[in-house]
Design a protein around this motif. Sequence first.
Motif, PDB file in Angstrom:
ATOM      1  N   GLY A 187      -3.164   7.134  11.233  1.00 34.07           N
ATOM      2  CA  GLY A 187      -4.271   6.372  10.659  1.00 34.07           C
ATOM      3  C   GLY A 187      -4.102   4.904  10.978  1.00 34.07           C
ATOM      4  N   THR A 188      -4.953   4.092  10.423  1.00 32.03           N
ATOM      5  CA  THR A 188      -4.920   2.659  10.675  1.00 32.03           C
ATOM      6  C   THR A 188      -4.040   1.949   9.659  1.00 32.03           C
ATOM      7  N   ALA A 189      -3.806   0.661   9.922  1.00 31.32           N
ATOM      8  CA  ALA A 189      -3.060  -0.152   8.958  1.00 31.32           C
ATOM      9  C   ALA A 189      -3.794  -0.210   7.618  1.00 31.32           C
ATOM     10  N   THR A 190      -5.111  -0.228   7.680  1.00 29.66           N
ATOM     11  CA  THR A 190      -5.911  -0.235   6.449  1.00 29.66           C
ATOM     12  C   THR A 190      -5.692   1.047   5.645  1.00 29.66           C
ATOM     13  N   ASP A 191      -5.646   2.184   6.349  1.00 31.20           N
ATOM     14  CA  ASP A 191      -5.385   3.455   5.672  1.00 31.20           C
ATOM     15  C   ASP A 191      -4.020   3.430   4.984  1.00 31.20           C
ATOM     16  N   PHE A 192      -3.015   2.925   5.718  1.00 33.53           N
ATOM     17  CA  PHE A 192      -1.660   2.881   5.174  1.00 33.53           C
ATOM     18  C   PHE A 192      -1.591   1.925   3.977  1.00 33.53           C
ATOM     19  N   ALA A 193      -2.314   0.811   4.083  1.00 34.25           N
ATOM     20  CA  ALA A 193      -2.339  -0.161   2.978  1.00 34.25           C
ATOM     21  C   ALA A 193      -2.928   0.462   1.711  1.00 34.25           C
ATOM     22  N   HIS A 194      -3.971   1.275   1.873  1.00 35.86           N
ATOM     23  CA  HIS A 194      -4.555   1.964   0.718  1.00 35.86           C
ATOM     24  C   HIS A 194      -3.528   2.895   0.071  1.00 35.86           C
ATOM     25  N   ASP A 195      -2.758   3.599   0.913  1.00 39.33           N
ATOM     26  CA  ASP A 195      -1.727   4.500   0.377  1.00 39.33           C
ATOM     27  C   ASP A 195      -0.631   3.713  -0.351  1.00 39.33           C
ATOM     28  N   LEU A 196      -0.274   2.559   0.217  1.00 36.68           N
ATOM     29  CA  LEU A 196       0.741   1.718  -0.427  1.00 36.68           C
ATOM     30  C   LEU A 196       0.261   1.202  -1.778  1.00 36.68           C
ATOM     31  N   GLU A 197      -0.990   0.773  -1.820  1.00 37.63           N
ATOM     32  CA  GLU A 197      -1.557   0.301  -3.095  1.00 37.63           C
ATOM     33  C   GLU A 197      -1.585   1.428  -4.127  1.00 37.63           C
ATOM     34  N   HIS A 198      -1.939   2.615  -3.677  1.00 34.97           N
ATOM     35  CA  HIS A 198      -1.983   3.759  -4.581  1.00 34.97           C
ATOM     36  C   HIS A 198      -0.591   4.067  -5.134  1.00 34.97           C
ATOM     37  N   ALA A 199       0.433   3.746  -4.324  1.00 34.24           N
ATOM     38  CA  ALA A 199       1.815   3.989  -4.752  1.00 34.24           C
ATOM     39  C   ALA A 199       2.352   2.849  -5.613  1.00 34.24           C
ATOM     40  N   GLY A 200       1.524   1.819  -5.839  1.00 32.08           N
ATOM     41  CA  GLY A 200       1.922   0.740  -6.730  1.00 32.08           C
ATOM     42  C   GLY A 200       2.393  -0.531  -6.062  1.00 32.08           C
ATOM     43  N   PHE A 201       2.291  -0.632  -4.744  1.00 33.05           N
ATOM     44  CA  PHE A 201       2.727  -1.826  -4.028  1.00 33.05           C
ATOM     45  C   PHE A 201       1.562  -2.808  -3.868  1.00 33.05           C
ATOM     46  N   LYS A 202       1.861  -4.089  -3.933  1.00 33.19           N
ATOM     47  CA  LYS A 202       0.853  -5.133  -3.751  1.00 33.19           C
ATOM     48  C   LYS A 202       0.846  -5.560  -2.286  1.00 33.19           C
ATOM     49  N   ILE A 203      -0.332  -5.542  -1.671  1.00 31.54           N
ATOM     50  CA  ILE A 203      -0.469  -5.948  -0.269  1.00 31.54           C
ATOM     51  C   ILE A 203      -0.568  -7.468  -0.208  1.00 31.54           C
ATOM     52  N   LEU A 204       0.399  -8.098   0.441  1.00 25.67           N
ATOM     53  CA  LEU A 204       0.420  -9.560   0.553  1.00 25.67           C
ATOM     54  C   LEU A 204      -0.253 -10.049   1.832  1.00 25.67           C
ATOM     55  N   GLU A 205      -0.212  -9.212   2.868  1.00 26.79           N
ATOM     56  CA  GLU A 205      -0.799  -9.598   4.155  1.00 26.79           C
ATOM     57  C   GLU A 205      -1.060  -8.332   4.959  1.00 26.79           C
ATOM     58  N   ILE A 206      -2.158  -8.332   5.716  1.00 23.69           N
ATOM     59  CA  ILE A 206      -2.471  -7.174   6.550  1.00 23.69           C
ATOM     60  C   ILE A 206      -3.230  -7.614   7.786  1.00 23.69           C
ATOM     61  N   THR A 207      -2.884  -7.035   8.935  1.00 26.64           N
ATOM     62  CA  THR A 207      -3.643  -7.210  10.183  1.00 26.64           C
ATOM     63  C   THR A 207      -3.848  -5.807  10.754  1.00 26.64           C
ATOM     64  N   SER A 208      -4.303  -5.725  11.977  1.00 23.51           N
ATOM     65  CA  SER A 208      -4.599  -4.411  12.574  1.00 23.51           C
ATOM     66  C   SER A 208      -3.346  -3.563  12.781  1.00 23.51           C
ATOM     67  N   ASP A 209      -2.145  -4.172  12.828  1.00 19.79           N
ATOM     68  CA  ASP A 209      -0.927  -3.380  13.034  1.00 19.79           C
ATOM     69  C   ASP A 209       0.269  -3.930  12.257  1.00 19.79           C
ATOM     70  N   PHE A 210      -0.002  -4.674  11.180  1.00 23.49           N
ATOM     71  CA  PHE A 210       1.072  -5.298  10.405  1.00 23.49           C
ATOM     72  C   PHE A 210       0.683  -5.326   8.921  1.00 23.49           C
ATOM     73  N   ILE A 211       1.655  -4.989   8.067  1.00 24.55           N
ATOM     74  CA  ILE A 211       1.439  -5.047   6.615  1.00 24.55           C
ATOM     75  C   ILE A 211       2.672  -5.691   5.968  1.00 24.55           C
ATOM     76  N   LYS A 212       2.404  -6.553   5.009  1.00 21.96           N
ATOM     77  CA  LYS A 212       3.485  -7.179   4.236  1.00 21.96           C
ATOM     78  C   LYS A 212       3.286  -6.826   2.771  1.00 21.96           C
ATOM     79  N   ILE A 213       4.366  -6.337   2.126  1.00 25.69           N
ATOM     80  CA  ILE A 213       4.282  -6.001   0.701  1.00 25.69           C
ATOM     81  C   ILE A 213       5.375  -6.724  -0.072  1.00 25.69           C
TER      82      ILE A 213
END
Length: 346
Positions: free
Chosen positions: A320-346
């Motif tokens: 999936g995309t970084a956006t998809d993964f970010a949604h899963d991370l948020e659902h798991a309780g992590f706060k997304i601090l930064e996101i691009t097309s291939d990078f996520i910071k929590i």
Amino acid sequence: MKKILAGIILAGLLNLSVCDAATVQSTGVGSTRRNAIHNAMRSAIEKELGTHISAKTLVQNKQTITDEIAADSEGFISKYEVISIRTEDGLFIADIKADVNADVINTRIMSKLQKKAIIENNADSPRVAAIAYDNRGEQYPEVENEILSAMKRQGFTRTVDLTQIKKVVTKRMISAADDAKLRKTLANDFHTDLLVAVEIKKSGSGHVNLSSRLIAVNTGKIIYAGNSFGEAGMFTANAEAGALKMAARRAGFEISNAALNSAAKVERHITLLITEQTFSKIGGTLTSGMKTIKSVSNSVNDVFVRRMSGSAEFDVNFDGTATDFAHDLEHAGFKILEITSDFIKI
């Protein structure tokens, strides 16, 4: 679960049907007889498109479809008959009957929409910049435009202008994959996701070599690296310009294909940066970090460590995309601090 893009995207966007040429009557208005007929032909194509593509798709992709029709209206029509020509208020009005080739619509326009859909849905529509320069740091807009045009034809519609970048930085572009500071500048100041860096070398005898790299700005991953050559049949005043154009077209073709192939892959390689505070909360060890990431989503295939120093950086192979993964991370309780097309910071 693996995503099967070929079925999901096309089923949602297109209503494909293969058939012979359809006869369509239409009217066109123009300042000349020829313009009126040509506009009537475009109208006929648009009418036939409505039977193959949903109204929603027509609205969402109006510019893509309009550009394709404008480029070669007659290529979609096997034959036509002018029923009548009249003039009103100085304008010509043409009524025609045209045989519109539905197969050509399917292969030309729909394939273009497929590419656009893949990039939008599978790669989060990355922003693309191109910079071409020689050993003096002089830029070549004609080469940059050729490459960006090739990228647009493959569905990469979001482009970034780097004309304001300093000449002293230009020479560093080909090594941007290893230059974290430069990549940070491109990402933050120019909002670039993909960089095409082209170094131009001229022989002085009508031969040109372009050394090109397609780089994922946020991670430094090299998606494509190669050389493209151009040469003039005979050395004249315009030989070098002709050779440069030839090499640029070859480079554009190769780079844009590599970019599309990369975007079409179901599995994405996402860089996940976990801050020191968050890493400590999940155990602060390699084992705990990898275990936590894998537990976030069933779409996580593999996790690899890139570096650890208080904070931790992982490569995550994700369906999936970084956006998809970010949604899963948020659902798991992590706060997304930064996101691009291939990078996520929590």
